[in-house]
Design an enzyme around this catalytic site. Structure first.
Site, PDB file in Angstrom:
ATOM      1  N   SER A 254       0.826  -1.199   0.000  1.00 37.71           N
ATOM      2  CA  SER A 254       0.000   0.000   0.000  1.00 37.71           C
ATOM      3  C   SER A 254       0.859   1.247   0.000  1.00 37.71           C
ATOM      4  O   SER A 254       2.020   1.226   0.399  1.00 37.71           O
ATOM      5  CB  SER A 254      -0.897   0.006   1.237  1.00 37.71           C
ATOM      6  OG  SER A 254      -0.063   0.156   2.378  1.00 37.71           O
ATOM      7  N   LYS A 255       0.235   2.300  -0.444  1.00 40.04           N
ATOM      8  CA  LYS A 255       0.894   3.596  -0.537  1.00 40.04           C
ATOM      9  C   LYS A 255       1.439   4.048   0.806  1.00 40.04           C
ATOM     10  O   LYS A 255       2.470   4.697   0.878  1.00 40.04           O
ATOM     11  CB  LYS A 255      -0.144   4.622  -1.003  1.00 40.04           C
ATOM     12  CG  LYS A 255       0.194   5.257  -2.324  1.00 40.04           C
ATOM     13  CD  LYS A 255      -0.801   6.336  -2.638  1.00 40.04           C
ATOM     14  CE  LYS A 255      -0.955   6.458  -4.129  1.00 40.04           C
ATOM     15  NZ  LYS A 255      -2.077   7.221  -4.556  1.00 40.04           N
ATOM     16  N   ARG A 256       0.710   3.698   1.864  1.00 44.09           N
ATOM     17  CA  ARG A 256       1.097   4.185   3.182  1.00 44.09           C
ATOM     18  C   ARG A 256       2.489   3.708   3.604  1.00 44.09           C
ATOM     19  O   ARG A 256       3.179   4.362   4.335  1.00 44.09           O
ATOM     20  CB  ARG A 256       0.061   3.775   4.228  1.00 44.09           C
ATOM     21  CG  ARG A 256      -0.899   4.897   4.561  1.00 44.09           C
ATOM     22  CD  ARG A 256      -1.959   4.443   5.510  1.00 44.09           C
ATOM     23  NE  ARG A 256      -2.778   3.403   4.900  1.00 44.09           N
ATOM     24  CZ  ARG A 256      -3.018   2.230   5.459  1.00 44.09           C
ATOM     25  NH1 ARG A 256      -2.506   1.938   6.621  1.00 44.09           N
ATOM     26  NH2 ARG A 256      -3.779   1.345   4.855  1.00 44.09           N
ATOM     27  N   GLN A 257       2.864   2.519   3.117  1.00 42.81           N
ATOM     28  CA  GLN A 257       4.160   1.983   3.552  1.00 42.81           C
ATOM     29  C   GLN A 257       5.289   2.220   2.545  1.00 42.81           C
ATOM     30  O   GLN A 257       6.361   1.654   2.670  1.00 42.81           O
ATOM     31  CB  GLN A 257       4.019   0.491   3.850  1.00 42.81           C
ATOM     32  CG  GLN A 257       3.120   0.256   5.038  1.00 42.81           C
ATOM     33  CD  GLN A 257       3.361  -1.095   5.673  1.00 42.81           C
ATOM     34  OE1 GLN A 257       4.428  -1.653   5.591  1.00 42.81           O
ATOM     35  NE2 GLN A 257       2.336  -1.615   6.309  1.00 42.81           N
ATOM     36  N   GLY A 258       5.034   3.021   1.557  1.00 43.79           N
ATOM     37  CA  GLY A 258       6.103   3.284   0.589  1.00 43.79           C
ATOM     38  C   GLY A 258       5.522   3.631  -0.760  1.00 43.79           C
ATOM     39  O   GLY A 258       4.315   3.721  -0.919  1.00 43.79           O
TER      40      GLY A 258
END
Ligand code: GLU
Length: 489
Positions: A254-258
């Site tokens: 996901s975007k949140r982790q990279g």
């Protein structure tokens, strides 16, 4: 039958790293089997369309070295390759399904559907064709009347009751789903656009696709597609659903982790060869003890049957390690000309090819990506703006200033300003006074670079050149030293 595969992105903004993996596996498969690779733009969901994203997709896929045989940018015998330009074709096929009794008209308003959704237990909504507003509950006469009055309608798939839908996936094996778990999917929307399912099946058939290779997230759609293929009486292409990409904690990438957009990795300066190498190994590796492969090797070795079922972890540390291997093995000339792009992007012009070659040769083993050299060693591009005070305190003694002044004078006399000569002369100076190298090398580094780390100091001095080194030492002794000594007090 010769192999025909396709990459079918929706133009919603950027190329997801998972999308790149799908495109690559299709590319490897097509090339290995001397088949054709088709680019098809699935742009029927107008609410998700992002202006400019097709151009961006093509640019990004080209960066990765993927070549298509047919597509919106190059044409081909099965076009148009934009689904939005094929609306007539889908409409015709939807009508055909109605005729054959495989599909039906429905008139439910968004409000009615929402109400039914709210009422359904656990919000697991499944369209009930015998209670909603459609040709079954209204009768065929009323249905035609409403259509002729211009009342908006959709066309839905008539999923048979209680039927086992079986199919084989090259990666996941036999799969069986009961039709009672399949919704009466909308095939044609009230605006005349098809949904993904109808357009995808119709196009894969008309474009004579032999193998569908795509992400696992599309697996739940397959039963609907099988029903459609059967309804049309078409042969089902071979299926291969690729494993999910995961974060390190095994959650869905996901975007949140990279970063998940390929474009982000381009901007960071990864080499296309390295990035492709890394992405290709997410879910497949031709041999357990190797990780560097050229594209040709990946093509030669590619086998869909060897792709893993389990999710593949997207590990940036591994990506960096692979990129670094390319960085350490590429020819310096090639790196230097690429490096100019990054250097100029940061506003450093007028640097000679020769200088850039030397900088890259000196520093590439200290970083993982080419443009990182600029942040790692900013002093190669401009005079130090700041000096590391901690480093200064740690390595400064009462005699350091005097030694630096003497070494400055010594450097002025050196004609052949190579690292070897500079090293030998400085060592001679130290030996005569029974001093250790560390007593001057750190102060020299601080005065010339401002930092506490870097490549070998004599090599750094050689690359910077005699004039620059002398200027920096003079400046440090005259302007910076009095200042930091004052601060120290
Ligand atoms: N348009 C779908 C996507 O955006 C294509 C899925 C498929 O390959 O069937 O990924």
């Amino acid at each position: 039958m010769s192999v025909r595969v396709r990459f079918a992105p929706s133009p919603t903004g950027y190329l997801h790293v998972g999308g790149l993996r799908t495109a690559l596996y299709n590319y490897f498969f097509a090339r290995k089997h001397n088949g054709k690779l088709i680019l098809r733009i699935e742009d029927t969901d107008r609410t998700r369309y992002v202006e400019g994203s097709v151009e961006n997709l093509i640019k990004t896929l080209t960066w990765a070295g993927i070549e298509f045989d047919e597509g919106p940018h190059i044409g081909g015998p099965y076009g148009p390759y934009y689904q939005s330009q094929r609306l007539e074709i889908y409409r015709k096929h939807a009508d055909l399904l109605i005729e054959k009794g495989w599909a039906y008209y429905a008139f439910d308003t968004p409000e009615e559907l929402e109400e039914a959704r709210q009422k359904s237990p656990h919000h697991e909504f499944k369209y009930d064709r015998y209670s909603m507003r459609n040709q079954f509950t209204l009768g065929i006469e009323k249905t035609h009347e409403l259509i002729s009055q211009g009342v908006p309608y959709v066309i839905r798939l008539k999923v048979p009751d209680n039927q086992e839908i079986q199919f084989y996936d090259i990666i996941r094996g036999e799969i069986s789903v009961n039709s009672k778990d399949v919704d009466d999917q909308i095939l044609l929307k009230s605006d005349g656009y098809p949904t993904y399912h109808l357009a995808n099946v119709v196009d894969d058939h008309l474009m004579e696709i032999t193998h569908i290779i795509r992400g696992e997230e599309w697996l739940p759609s397959v039963p609907k597609h099988i029903l459609l293929y059967n309804a049309f009486g078409w042969e089902i292409p071979k299926l291969a659903h690729l494993p999910l990409l995961l974060n390190k904690d095994r959650t869905k990438l996901s975007k949140r982790q990279g970063d998940v957009a390929v474009e982000d990795y381009i901007a960071k300066g990864y080499f296309p060869e390295a990035f492709v190498n890394f992405i290709a190994l997410l879910g497949w590796n031709p041999s357990a003890d190797r990780e560097i492969y050229s594209v040709q090797e990946l093509i030669d070795k590619f086998e869909l049957e060897k792709v893993n079922k389990a999710g593949a972890i997207f590990d940036v540390v591994k990506l960096d390690a692979i990129n670094a291997k390319y960085l350490y093995s590429k020819p310096i000339d090639e790196l230097a000309s690429e490096f100019r792009f990054w250097v100029e992007q940061r506003g450093y012009f007028n640097l000679s090819d020769e200088y850039l070659r030397k900088v890259v040769a000196l520093l590439r083993e200290r970083v993982k990506k080419l443009p990182e050299i600029i942040d790692f060693a900013p002093y190669m591009f401009e005079k130090p703006k700041q000096y590391d005070l901690e480093y200064f305190k740690k390595h400064w003694s009462d005699t350091t200033k005097e030694h630096l002044e003497n070494i400055l004078n010594l450097l002025r006399t050196i004609e052949d300003f190579t690292h070897q000569t500079v090293h030998d002369e400085v060592l001679k100076y130290l030996n005569e006074r029974n001093l250790k190298l560390k007593e001057v090398i750190h102060p020299l580094r601080l005065a010339i670079t401002g930092l506490s780390y870097g490549a070998g100091m004599f090599e750094t001095m050689e690359v910077l050149g005699k004039d620059e080194v002398i200027q920096r030492l003079e400046y440090f002794l005259q302007n910076i030293l009095p200042e930091i000594q004052n601060e120290k007090k």
